[in-house]
Design a protein around this motif. Structure first.
Motif, mmCIF file in Angstrom:
data_model
loop_
_atom_site.group_PDB
_atom_site.id
_atom_site.type_symbol
_atom_site.label_atom_id
_atom_site.label_comp_id
_atom_site.label_asym_id
_atom_site.label_seq_id
_atom_site.Cartn_x
_atom_site.Cartn_y
_atom_site.Cartn_z
ATOM 1 N N UNK A 1 0.943 -1.193 -0.152
ATOM 2 C CA UNK A 1 0.044 -0.106 0.028
ATOM 3 C C UNK A 1 0.906 1.202 -0.022
ATOM 4 N N UNK A 2 1.916 1.331 0.580
ATOM 5 C CA UNK A 2 2.864 2.344 0.651
ATOM 6 C C UNK A 2 3.310 2.845 -0.900
ATOM 7 N N UNK A 3 3.820 1.558 -1.496
ATOM 8 C CA UNK A 3 4.432 1.695 -2.706
ATOM 9 C C UNK A 3 3.279 2.333 -3.629
ATOM 10 N N UNK A 4 2.367 1.773 -3.406
ATOM 11 C CA UNK A 4 1.104 2.487 -4.249
ATOM 12 C C UNK A 4 0.928 3.854 -3.975
ATOM 13 N N UNK A 5 0.941 4.205 -2.890
ATOM 14 C CA UNK A 5 0.763 5.662 -2.431
ATOM 15 C C UNK A 5 1.821 6.507 -3.217
ATOM 16 N N UNK A 6 3.071 6.147 -3.351
ATOM 17 C CA UNK A 6 3.919 6.475 -3.845
ATOM 18 C C UNK A 6 3.765 6.924 -5.306
ATOM 19 N N UNK A 7 3.356 5.762 -5.793
ATOM 20 C CA UNK A 7 3.103 5.863 -7.328
ATOM 21 C C UNK A 7 2.057 6.717 -7.213
ATOM 22 N N UNK A 8 0.838 7.067 -6.806
ATOM 23 C CA UNK A 8 -0.121 7.837 -7.094
ATOM 24 C C UNK A 8 0.144 9.127 -6.635
ATOM 25 N N UNK A 9 1.270 9.553 -5.929
ATOM 26 C CA UNK A 9 1.650 10.881 -5.864
ATOM 27 C C UNK A 9 2.727 11.395 -6.785
ATOM 28 N N UNK A 10 3.339 10.399 -7.515
ATOM 29 C CA UNK A 10 4.073 10.638 -8.693
ATOM 30 C C UNK A 10 3.131 10.839 -9.754
ATOM 31 N N UNK B 1 9.117 3.819 -10.362
ATOM 32 C CA UNK B 1 8.601 3.724 -8.891
ATOM 33 C C UNK B 1 10.204 3.857 -7.851
ATOM 34 N N UNK B 2 11.183 3.742 -8.402
ATOM 35 C CA UNK B 2 12.483 4.332 -7.686
ATOM 36 C C UNK B 2 12.433 5.676 -7.444
ATOM 37 N N UNK B 3 11.985 6.583 -8.408
ATOM 38 C CA UNK B 3 11.804 7.973 -8.330
ATOM 39 C C UNK B 3 10.756 8.127 -7.371
ATOM 40 N N UNK B 4 9.635 7.526 -7.407
ATOM 41 C CA UNK B 4 8.293 7.822 -6.543
ATOM 42 C C UNK B 4 8.713 7.587 -5.071
ATOM 43 N N UNK B 5 9.539 6.363 -4.934
ATOM 44 C CA UNK B 5 9.905 5.952 -3.531
ATOM 45 C C UNK B 5 10.756 6.973 -3.030
ATOM 46 N N UNK B 6 11.804 7.612 -3.696
ATOM 47 C CA UNK B 6 12.647 8.440 -3.278
ATOM 48 C C UNK B 6 12.054 9.920 -2.726
#
Length: 456
Positions: free
Chosen positions: A67-76, A254-259
């Motif tokens: 869920x945390x990774x999907x939140x990062x993707x949605x914000x990106x 996704x690495x960019x979104x995570x950072x």
């Protein structure tokens, strides 16, 4: 349901067969299942980013990484116009962190060539090493007939001007591999040939200096094992479209979104909760599971209950003993104990044992109580051991000898007149709470007698 396991190292490694229709596990209060969020896509993170994401997800709750990774993707994906600049900046930062140092190489030139090289570097506001790197790159991409020019250059003796240049190690390896096909590898002579070709025909040197002259050898990017994260069709399509436009892929985005998420972790608890509970069908069950987990975590972290310190006088009734009584004797004891109040069976049995011990004929009573058990019909006598092996010690019995309990119960059932005072003394012989227990017993007696219709 048909499941397939993916290779070791993948997280969230369950996957559906493409030939089997989508069937999710039935959810209940005990088996909550998982949120149906689409098929998994493989992602790769560097170990540091992966560890920070796991720590951040663990602070929010159990099993919150996806869920945390999907939140990062949605914000990106919420602001795609800023992604190109952020991606270029991330690429430059990654390249700076993975740079390999230059290889220093001495280069001997004749005075005329050295002067022309210095003038060209001054004209383009750069150094001699950048021009040499461009020259060697052009030589490698279009060497042509180079054997005789390199041999003639290697035989010159008027090379009086020495300078030092800095080249990429991979460029030197390629150059040595190219010219060593004809025997020895005069690398310095090949570099001088490449420099003279560039001085004779500079062409578009400005563009080559910006791209080729600034290029550096990089170490491979260190990425951890594959991580499978489930995505819906909509965010997956948006990632594919954006990756195709920026000449990238899902994993890099996704690495960019995570950072970006780790750099600005704002309102993550609420965002992750909404990401998990966005399905109306399973919302109530998931909220109930989350509440149960929070309560369990609170109980685990709560301070242990304060235990009452044991009395320095010890337990006034001693250790616990177990007696076996027949059903009729036990029923009669319970009826007699009920006459003196609730939970009086133990006190009644202790009074009976004390009276048995006080009786001078206690030994005869115990022998009489044990005699029927020892000579009961049908009981086989133990066979005598003929082996010389030592007898193994038997475990201590948990039960007390049957004669004590039976004799005490029988005596109290036969002689139970005028024992109320002895019952009170047996129950309330702890000096620290005697007064309190006597008051409680008197209150219970008044209530019990009132219930039987007696006004006294």
């Amino acid at each position: 349901m048909w499941w397939r396991w993916v290779p070791w190292g993948a997280v969230g490694c369950e996957s559906r067969s493409p030939d089997v229709p989508e069937q999710w596990p039935v959810m209940s209060e005990t088996n909550m299942g998982r949120v149906p969020v689409g098929d998994p896509i493989p992602l790769w993170f560097d170990p540091t980013t992966k560890r920070r994401l796991e720590e951040l997800a663990a602070d929010i709750g159990p099993r919150r990484f996806g869920a945390l990774v999907r939140v990062a993707a949605r914000r990106l994906l919420s602001d795609p116009d800023r992604v190109p600049d952020a991606l270029d900046q991330a690429r430059r930062a990654s390249a700076d962190a993975r740079r390999i140092t230059w290889a220093e190489r001495p280069l001997d030139l004749d005075p005329a060539t050295s002067t022309r090289l210095n003038e060209l570097a001054h004209e383009f506001h750069t150094d001699r090493s950048a021009i040499v790197r461009v020259a060697v790159h052009r030589f490698l991409t279009g060497a042509g007939r180079f054997r005789h020019p390199v041999l003639r250059e290697n035989a010159r003796t008027d090379l009086t001007s020495r300078t030092r240049v800095y080249l990429n190690r991979s460029t030197l390896v390629r150059l040595e591999k190219l010219i060593s096909r004809n025997g020895d590898a005069p690398t310095a002579a090949a570099i001088r040939v490449a420099v003279r070709r560039l001085l004779d025909d500079p062409e578009d040197l400005t563009a080559d200096l910006a791209t080729i002259g600034a290029a550096r050898d990089l170490t491979p990017e260190t990425l951890g094992p594959r991580t499978n994260v489930h995505f819906d069709d909509d965010p997956r399509d948006q990632l594919d479209t954006l990756a195709g436009r920026l000449d990238s892929d899902r994993a890099e985005l996704m690495r960019l979104a995570a950072r970006q998420l780790l750099a600005n972790p704002r309102d993550l608890d609420q965002a992750v909760t909404e990401e998990i509970y966005r399905g109306d069908a399973n919302r109530d069950l998931l909220i109930a599971r989350n509440t149960h987990r929070q309560q369990a975590a609170d109980q685990a972290t709560a301070a242990p209950p304060v235990r009452k310190a044991p009395s320095p006088q010890g337990n006034p009734f001693g250790n616990r003993h177990v007696f076996r009584l027949d059903e009729d004797t036990k029923r009669r004891l319970e009826e007699l104990a009920d006459e003196y109040g609730p939970r009086r069976l133990s006190a009644l049995l202790r009074v009976g044992i004390r009276r048995l011990i006080e009786n001078p004929a206690a030994d005869e009573a115990l022998a009489q109580a044990r005699r029927p058990a020892a000579h009961s019909p049908g009981r086989r006598r133990p066979r005598r051991r003929t082996s010389r092996a030592p007898r193994r010690p038997r475990r201590a019995a948990r039960l007390e000898p049957p004669g004590v309990g039976v004799s005490g119960a029988t005596r109290i059932l036969r002689f139970h007149h005028n024992i109320e005072n002895r019952m009170l003394d047996e129950m309330f012989r702890a000096p620290n709470n005697r007064k309190h227990l006597l008051a409680k017993h008197a209150r219970r007696e008044r209530i019990r007698r009132r219930g039987r219709g007696s006004g006294t």
